[in-house]
Design an enzyme around this catalytic site. Sequence first.
Site, short mmCIF file in Angstrom:
data_model
loop_
_atom_site.label_atom_id
_atom_site.label_comp_id
_atom_site.label_asym_id
_atom_site.label_seq_id
_atom_site.Cartn_x
_atom_site.Cartn_y
_atom_site.Cartn_z
N CYS A 48 0.83 -1.22 0.00
CA CYS A 48 0.00 0.00 0.00
C CYS A 48 0.86 1.26 0.00
O CYS A 48 0.69 2.12 -0.86
CB CYS A 48 -0.90 -0.04 1.23
SG CYS A 48 -1.79 1.46 1.53
N LYS A 57 -2.00 7.17 -5.91
CA LYS A 57 -2.85 8.35 -5.67
C LYS A 57 -2.04 9.64 -5.77
O LYS A 57 -2.55 10.68 -6.17
CB LYS A 57 -3.55 8.25 -4.32
CG LYS A 57 -4.90 7.62 -4.42
CD LYS A 57 -4.90 6.11 -4.46
CE LYS A 57 -5.09 5.45 -5.79
NZ LYS A 57 -5.05 4.00 -5.74
N ARG A 282 -3.86 -10.15 -7.95
CA ARG A 282 -2.76 -10.32 -7.00
C ARG A 282 -2.88 -11.64 -6.28
O ARG A 282 -3.97 -12.04 -5.85
CB ARG A 282 -2.75 -9.14 -6.02
CG ARG A 282 -2.49 -7.82 -6.75
CD ARG A 282 -2.34 -6.66 -5.82
NE ARG A 282 -1.25 -6.80 -4.88
CZ ARG A 282 0.03 -6.54 -5.16
NH1 ARG A 282 0.38 -6.13 -6.37
NH2 ARG A 282 0.95 -6.69 -4.24
N ASP A 321 -4.71 -8.97 2.55
CA ASP A 321 -4.85 -9.51 1.19
C ASP A 321 -4.82 -11.04 1.13
O ASP A 321 -5.18 -11.60 0.09
CB ASP A 321 -3.71 -8.97 0.29
CG ASP A 321 -4.02 -7.59 -0.25
OD1 ASP A 321 -5.02 -6.99 0.18
OD2 ASP A 321 -3.24 -7.10 -1.10
N HIS A 455 -25.33 23.18 0.63
CA HIS A 455 -25.37 23.73 -0.74
C HIS A 455 -24.29 24.79 -0.89
O HIS A 455 -24.13 25.62 0.01
CB HIS A 455 -26.73 24.36 -1.01
CG HIS A 455 -26.82 24.98 -2.37
ND1 HIS A 455 -26.88 24.23 -3.53
CD2 HIS A 455 -26.82 26.29 -2.76
CE1 HIS A 455 -26.95 25.05 -4.56
NE2 HIS A 455 -26.90 26.30 -4.14
#
Length: 476
Positions: A48, A57, A282, A321, A455
């Site tokens: 990661c 990212k 993976r 993982d 808003h």
Amino acid sequence: MPETNADTIYDVAVIGGGPAGYTAAIRGAEYGLKVALIDASPRLGGTCLHVGCIPTKALLFNAEIWDHLKHAEEYGIAGIGTPSLDWSAVLKRKDSIITRHVKGLEFLMKKNKIAVIPGYAKLTGAAKDGVHTVDVTASGASSQVKAKNVILASGSEAKLLPGLKADDRILTNIEILSMTQPPKSLVIIGAGAVGAEFGSIFRSFGTEVTILEFLPRVVPVEDEEISKELTRVFKKRGIDINTGAKVEKVEKTESGVKVTFTDANGKPQVKEAEKVLVAVGRAPLTVNVGVEKTRIELDRGFVKVNEAQETAEPGIFAIGDIVAGLPQLAHVGAMCGMVAVAKIAGRNFRPVRRDRIPGCTYTEPQIGSAGLTEAQAKEKGDEVKVGKFPFAGNSKATIVGSHDGFVKIVSDAKYGEILGVHIIGPQATELIAEAVAVMELEGTVEEMMFTIHAHPTLSEAMLDAYGAVEGMAINA
Ligand SMILES: Cc1cc2nc3c(=O)[nH]c(=O)nc-3n(C[C@H](O)[C@H](O)[C@H](O)COP(=O)(O)OP(=O)(O)OC[C@H]3O[C@@H](n4cnc5c(N)ncnc54)[C@H](O)[C@@H]3O)c2cc1C
């Protein structure tokens, strides 16, 4: 560094310092457990931090800025001339982000008095008198770590196609992150999150990108309408998408690579490019970690666990993982880690639920989804009501210049419970957090239709999408 010696018996030894392992270690220490964290790499953070979430990212953020710069004059920014890309500065920034967070992890280990033990760890079998022994090898020397519980968090590695070996032209997520220049052309095999993100990054930087996906659609785990919209926008961005494509051969040529595939119509095709990225999934790292000496059960290499992350070997847990039946995501691994140590510490926990996991793809446009797709909800036999609201009707989307995409709500027709939320568009990876919280609290469409959203914000598109379920969106 906490006081430790060869006779120390830890409450928990965690094998693997990726997001699953380091989260388990920290939360364990917060519960007051005595924790050791063993990692084969000299720098904590795992896939990661070093070659996954964080560097990709970082590059996607560079790509976003670059895309905005291309339209600078539209935003009233004149006189910047022709911007040029300093790729080495891009890589330097990525690396400095990684280094900063490695240091952050080192600080957290000290703060929480976690014993960080460098070395490659192997399970040795069942516990003796309630104590497990883990063999650790570092720089040729062996030692043993003793603990009442062991958490295996050894992570995963990129799969390659048979006969291929990664190098400077045949790339996995590792090699592609250190190329000295963006390639002129790139073939990407696999259109899951990893393939789609790299396609998005390099297309922004001017690379000619071709995507080959075996399944009938890109991002195949997403709702079908999301796949369709991503395909539409990617094509508009000039990405060549080939679904239903079966790769037959990858060969090196004098200057690049040649990929032979059979297209969706069964016709043989050839695509030449400077590089090829193999992003076909993976594999769990459960070989050569001593699993065979335990009662741990595997399913195609993945570790089977119960809802407390316990394996079939008493006192040995698995997270991240390597776990069977869960998506390979950092936040999933981290939550599995928190569940495992809660169980060890005798604290309350809530098991990880597959239908409450945010799935995020940080492409341009972004995707954020959670819960059941429309097709899954229907397959389950639920009577389903769907609402959809396009970002074209949202004023903040106009302000940020991002009208592609929509929010789609899948709800239960009888009670209005929200079963799934699927977003493609600006900040979708942030917006999805609301959906996960609502689903965790079993919220209904009606409750959300009367939940005030500020808003002008992109989150108003969520409000309009809840309204759309009842045919009552305000802005469409
Ligand atoms: C390109 C890419 C982008 C990604 N982007 C995202 C994203 O944006 N968001 C997201 O949620 N997920 C993303 N992922 C997935 C994410 O990286 C993984 O889900 C996550 O890293 C898994 O964490 P882990 O702790 O299980 O394993 P890993 O992060 O793989 O860490 C395992 C650690 O265990 C160590 N280890 C292995 N075997 C041993 C041993 N025997 N002894 C000692 N140490 C050992 C390794 O050195 C490593 O440090 C991405 C993945 C890739 C490849």
